[in-house]
Design a protein around this motif. Structure first.
Motif, PDB file in Angstrom:
ATOM      1  N   HIS A  11       0.879  -1.331   0.103  1.00  0.00           N
ATOM      2  CA  HIS A  11      -0.067  -0.028  -0.080  1.00  0.00           C
ATOM      3  C   HIS A  11       0.885   1.228   0.011  1.00  0.00           C
ATOM      4  O   HIS A  11       0.617   2.228  -0.745  1.00  0.00           O
ATOM      5  N   CYS A  12       1.930   1.360   0.817  1.00  0.00           N
ATOM      6  CA  CYS A  12       2.921   2.358   0.740  1.00  0.00           C
ATOM      7  C   CYS A  12       3.442   2.729  -0.756  1.00  0.00           C
ATOM      8  O   CYS A  12       3.569   3.686  -1.065  1.00  0.00           O
ATOM      9  N   GLU A  13       3.933   1.356  -1.096  1.00  0.00           N
ATOM     10  CA  GLU A  13       4.617   1.712  -2.458  1.00  0.00           C
ATOM     11  C   GLU A  13       3.680   2.023  -3.599  1.00  0.00           C
ATOM     12  O   GLU A  13       4.302   2.728  -4.191  1.00  0.00           O
ATOM     13  N   ASP A  14       2.529   1.942  -3.115  1.00  0.00           N
ATOM     14  CA  ASP A  14       1.684   2.424  -4.322  1.00  0.00           C
ATOM     15  C   ASP A  14       1.150   3.948  -4.067  1.00  0.00           C
ATOM     16  O   ASP A  14       0.819   4.594  -4.795  1.00  0.00           O
ATOM     17  N   PHE A  15       0.948   4.315  -2.840  1.00  0.00           N
ATOM     18  CA  PHE A  15       0.578   5.718  -2.560  1.00  0.00           C
ATOM     19  C   PHE A  15       1.603   6.546  -1.678  1.00  0.00           C
ATOM     20  O   PHE A  15       1.421   7.748  -1.603  1.00  0.00           O
ATOM     21  N   TYR A  16       2.374   6.211  -1.101  1.00  0.00           N
ATOM     22  CA  TYR A  16       3.371   6.907  -0.450  1.00  0.00           C
ATOM     23  C   TYR A  16       4.959   6.882  -0.892  1.00  0.00           C
ATOM     24  O   TYR A  16       5.874   7.283   0.032  1.00  0.00           O
ATOM     25  N   SER A  17       4.974   6.607  -2.161  1.00  0.00           N
ATOM     26  CA  SER A  17       6.487   6.419  -2.743  1.00  0.00           C
ATOM     27  C   SER A  17       7.201   7.796  -2.766  1.00  0.00           C
ATOM     28  O   SER A  17       8.568   7.726  -2.678  1.00  0.00           O
ATOM     29  N   ASP A  18       6.543   8.907  -2.573  1.00  0.00           N
ATOM     30  CA  ASP A  18       7.245  10.325  -2.651  1.00  0.00           C
ATOM     31  C   ASP A  18       7.189  10.961  -1.313  1.00  0.00           C
ATOM     32  O   ASP A  18       7.467  12.120  -1.480  1.00  0.00           O
ATOM     33  N   THR A  19       7.305  10.360  -0.213  1.00  0.00           N
ATOM     34  CA  THR A  19       6.867  10.762   1.053  1.00  0.00           C
ATOM     35  C   THR A  19       8.221  10.763   1.884  1.00  0.00           C
ATOM     36  O   THR A  19       9.310  10.026   1.572  1.00  0.00           O
ATOM     37  N   PHE A  20       8.276  11.624   3.138  1.00  0.00           N
ATOM     38  CA  PHE A  20       9.340  11.522   4.003  1.00  0.00           C
ATOM     39  C   PHE A  20       9.020  10.621   5.027  1.00  0.00           C
ATOM     40  O   PHE A  20       8.763  10.994   6.252  1.00  0.00           O
ATOM     41  N   MET A  21       8.790   9.303   4.566  1.00  0.00           N
ATOM     42  CA  MET A  21       8.382   8.250   5.687  1.00  0.00           C
ATOM     43  C   MET A  21       9.240   6.838   5.412  1.00  0.00           C
ATOM     44  O   MET A  21       9.818   6.769   4.286  1.00  0.00           O
ATOM     45  N   ILE A  22       9.543   6.310   6.696  1.00  0.00           N
ATOM     46  CA  ILE A  22      10.180   5.173   6.665  1.00  0.00           C
ATOM     47  C   ILE A  22       9.024   4.029   7.333  1.00  0.00           C
ATOM     48  O   ILE A  22       8.474   4.506   8.233  1.00  0.00           O
ATOM     49  N   VAL A  23       9.170   2.614   6.979  1.00  0.00           N
ATOM     50  CA  VAL A  23       8.401   1.752   7.498  1.00  0.00           C
ATOM     51  C   VAL A  23       9.097   0.708   8.285  1.00  0.00           C
ATOM     52  O   VAL A  23      10.226   0.118   7.364  1.00  0.00           O
ATOM     53  N   LEU A  24       9.073   0.504   9.324  1.00  0.00           N
ATOM     54  CA  LEU A  24       9.932  -0.490  10.176  1.00  0.00           C
ATOM     55  C   LEU A  24       9.109  -1.599  10.682  1.00  0.00           C
ATOM     56  O   LEU A  24       8.173  -1.617  10.837  1.00  0.00           O
ATOM     57  N   ASP A  25       9.938  -2.761  10.737  1.00  0.00           N
ATOM     58  CA  ASP A  25       9.234  -4.026  11.489  1.00  0.00           C
ATOM     59  C   ASP A  25       9.425  -4.113  12.988  1.00  0.00           C
ATOM     60  O   ASP A  25      10.007  -3.044  13.327  1.00  0.00           O
ATOM     61  N   ARG A  26       8.966  -4.895  13.637  1.00  0.00           N
ATOM     62  CA  ARG A  26       9.219  -4.880  14.953  1.00  0.00           C
ATOM     63  C   ARG A  26      10.484  -4.948  15.463  1.00  0.00           C
ATOM     64  O   ARG A  26      11.097  -4.305  16.524  1.00  0.00           O
ATOM     65  N   ASP A  27      11.602  -5.311  14.671  1.00  0.00           N
ATOM     66  CA  ASP A  27      12.803  -5.326  15.077  1.00  0.00           C
ATOM     67  C   ASP A  27      13.554  -4.222  14.389  1.00  0.00           C
ATOM     68  O   ASP A  27      15.034  -4.088  14.637  1.00  0.00           O
ATOM     69  N   LEU A  28      12.746  -3.124  14.125  1.00  0.00           N
ATOM     70  CA  LEU A  28      13.194  -1.753  13.753  1.00  0.00           C
ATOM     71  C   LEU A  28      14.331  -1.941  12.281  1.00  0.00           C
ATOM     72  O   LEU A  28      15.030  -1.013  12.131  1.00  0.00           O
ATOM     73  N   ILE A  29      13.641  -2.945  11.559  1.00  0.00           N
ATOM     74  CA  ILE A  29      14.462  -2.919  10.118  1.00  0.00           C
ATOM     75  C   ILE A  29      13.338  -2.255   9.121  1.00  0.00           C
ATOM     76  O   ILE A  29      12.433  -2.720   9.028  1.00  0.00           O
ATOM     77  N   ALA A  30      14.211  -1.529   8.404  1.00  0.00           N
ATOM     78  CA  ALA A  30      13.366  -0.886   7.449  1.00  0.00           C
ATOM     79  C   ALA A  30      12.954  -1.774   6.222  1.00  0.00           C
ATOM     80  O   ALA A  30      13.562  -2.442   5.711  1.00  0.00           O
ATOM     81  N   ARG A  31      11.529  -1.730   6.197  1.00  0.00           N
ATOM     82  CA  ARG A  31      10.769  -2.295   4.994  1.00  0.00           C
ATOM     83  C   ARG A  31      10.330  -1.384   3.829  1.00  0.00           C
ATOM     84  O   ARG A  31       9.963  -2.027   2.794  1.00  0.00           O
ATOM     85  N   PHE A  32      10.082  -0.245   4.009  1.00  0.00           N
ATOM     86  CA  PHE A  32       9.846   0.732   2.947  1.00  0.00           C
ATOM     87  C   PHE A  32      10.412   2.146   3.369  1.00  0.00           C
ATOM     88  O   PHE A  32      10.676   2.408   4.586  1.00  0.00           O
ATOM     89  N   ALA A  33      10.829   2.777   2.189  1.00  0.00           N
ATOM     90  CA  ALA A  33      11.382   4.094   2.623  1.00  0.00           C
ATOM     91  C   ALA A  33      10.811   4.912   1.375  1.00  0.00           C
ATOM     92  O   ALA A  33      11.045   4.646   0.064  1.00  0.00           O
ATOM     93  N   GLY A  34      10.416   6.320   1.800  1.00  0.00           N
ATOM     94  CA  GLY A  34       9.905   7.045   0.792  1.00  0.00           C
ATOM     95  C   GLY A  34      11.181   7.879   0.228  1.00  0.00           C
ATOM     96  O   GLY A  34      12.102   7.989   0.553  1.00  0.00           O
ATOM     97  N   ASN A  35      10.653   8.513  -1.276  1.00  0.00           N
ATOM     98  CA  ASN A  35      11.811   8.935  -1.912  1.00  0.00           C
ATOM     99  C   ASN A  35      12.368  10.155  -1.038  1.00  0.00           C
ATOM    100  O   ASN A  35      13.744  10.539  -1.200  1.00  0.00           O
ATOM    101  N   GLN A  36      11.611  10.961  -0.432  1.00  0.00           N
ATOM    102  CA  GLN A  36      12.169  12.295   0.163  1.00  0.00           C
ATOM    103  C   GLN A  36      12.993  11.741   1.461  1.00  0.00           C
ATOM    104  O   GLN A  36      14.058  12.570   1.715  1.00  0.00           O
ATOM    105  N   TYR A  37      12.645  10.563   2.020  1.00  0.00           N
ATOM    106  CA  TYR A  37      13.728  10.125   2.817  1.00  0.00           C
ATOM    107  C   TYR A  37      15.051   9.746   2.687  1.00  0.00           C
ATOM    108  O   TYR A  37      15.999  10.192   2.775  1.00  0.00           O
ATOM    109  N   LEU A  38      14.782   8.997   1.368  1.00  0.00           N
ATOM    110  CA  LEU A  38      16.170   8.904   0.785  1.00  0.00           C
ATOM    111  C   LEU A  38      17.025   9.946  -0.068  1.00  0.00           C
ATOM    112  O   LEU A  38      18.221   9.951   0.640  1.00  0.00           O
ATOM    113  N   LYS A  39      16.175  10.870  -0.287  1.00  0.00           N
ATOM    114  CA  LYS A  39      16.851  12.027  -0.875  1.00  0.00           C
ATOM    115  C   LYS A  39      17.615  12.868   0.326  1.00  0.00           C
ATOM    116  O   LYS A  39      18.827  13.310   0.076  1.00  0.00           O
TER     117      LYS A  39
END
Length: 236
Positions: A11-39
Motif C-alpha cells: 500500500h505504501c509503495e502504491d500511495f506513499y512512494s514520494d513521502t518523507f516516511m520509513i516503515v519498520l518491522d518490530r525489529d526496527l528493520i526498514a521495510r519501506f522508505a519514501g523518496n524524500q527520506y532517501l533524498k
C-alpha cells in the motif's frame, strides 16, 4: 515478514512512494522508505531497505538510546510517539531545517498486535522549534561546531538570530541558557542588544536593528551554537 505488514508495505509503495516516511518491522528493520527520506539521507532504496533504522541515517551516539526507547514505547504501548530531532544536520531544499516526526504503530486489524512502525517526518518552523524547546525541560547538547560569523561574537550572533523567532528577551535568554547549560539572564540579553548590536549596526532602536539584521540575512543564518542533533521524545 508478517503478511499484514507485507500488505501495508505494498500500500505504501502504491500511495506513499514520494513521502518523507520509513516503515519498520518490530525489529526496527526498514521495510519501506519514501523518496524524500532517501533524498535527504543521500541514499538509495537498496542501501536502506533490509537495514536497521540506525544504519539508514547519520545518528549521533547520544541519540541511540533515546530513539530506541521511543520506538519501544510505540511498540509496547501501541501509541503514537511524537519526537523532535533538533537539529538534524541534513539540508532540505538547500537549508538546514528542524525535523519533527511521529512514530506510529502499525497493527493487525483484528488483534491490535503491533506488527511494525511508521516513522514519518515533517519540517518544523524555526519559531515553533524554539517554543517547543522552551516548554521542554530536557537540556540541549549543542554540536560544538565552530563559530560561523566573522562580524558578530557567538553570543551576539545567537541573539541577532533569535530576535526574529522569540517574542521576548526572556525567551531568548531561556533558549541560550538551554543550549549553553548555564544561566543567561534577560538583562544580559538586553545589554548585548543595546550596548553591542545597536552600535555595530548603527541603529538606536529594536525595529531599526531588525531591519538591518534582515538586510544582512541574519534571519536565515542559524548560529552553529544553536544546532543540536538531540532526539527529544515529546510524549513525556
Amino acid at each position: 515478514m508478517n503478511k499484514h505488514l507485507e500488505k501495508y508495505i505494498r500500500h505504501c509503495e502504491d500511495f506513499y512512494s514520494d513521502t518523507f516516511m520509513i516503515v519498520l518491522d518490530r525489529d526496527l528493520i526498514a521495510r519501506f522508505a519514501g523518496n524524500q527520506y532517501l533524498k535527504v539521507g543521500n541514499k538509495n532504496l537498496q542501501s536502506v531497505v533490509g537495514k536497521h533504522i540506525h544504519a539508514t541515517a547519520l545518528i549521533p551516539d547520544e541519540n541511540i538510546q533515546p530513539s530506541l526507547k521511543a520506538f519501544n514505547k510505540a511498540i509496547t504501548e501501541g501509541i503514537t510517539v511524537p519526537v523532535l530531532i533538533a537539529n538534524l544536520l541534513h539540508k532540505i531544499e538547500d537549508k538546514i531545517q528542524v525535523l519533527g516526526a511521529c512514530i506510529s504503530p502499525i497493527m493487525e486489524p483484528n488483534t491490535r498486535y503491533v506488527i511494525g512502525l511508521r516513522f514519518e517526518f515533517c519540517t518544523i518552523k524555526i519559531d515553533t522549534f524554539f517554543q517547543i524547546l522552551i516548554k521542554n525541560a530536557q537540556p540541549i547538547v549543542n554540536n560544538n561546531l565552530p563559530h560561523n560569523d566573522e562580524f558578530l561574537t557567538k553570543r551576539e550572533h545567537q541573539i541577532a538570530f533569535l530576535l526574529f523567532y522569540c517574542s521576548s528577551y526572556v525567551e531568548i535568554a531561556e533558549i541560550i541558557s538551554r543550549f549553553n547549560q548555564r544561566i543567561i539572564t534577560e538583562k544580559t540579553v538586553r545589554n548585548i542588544v543595546s550596548r553591542y548590536l545597536y552600535p555595530k549596526f548603527n541603529v538606536s532602536n529594536k525595529d531599526s536593528l531588525l531591519a538591518k539584521l534582515q538586510l544582512h540575512g541574519y534571519h536565515n543564518k542559524i548560529p552553529n551554537s544553536l544546532l543540536s542533533n538531540r532526539f527529544i521524545d515529546l510524549s513525556r
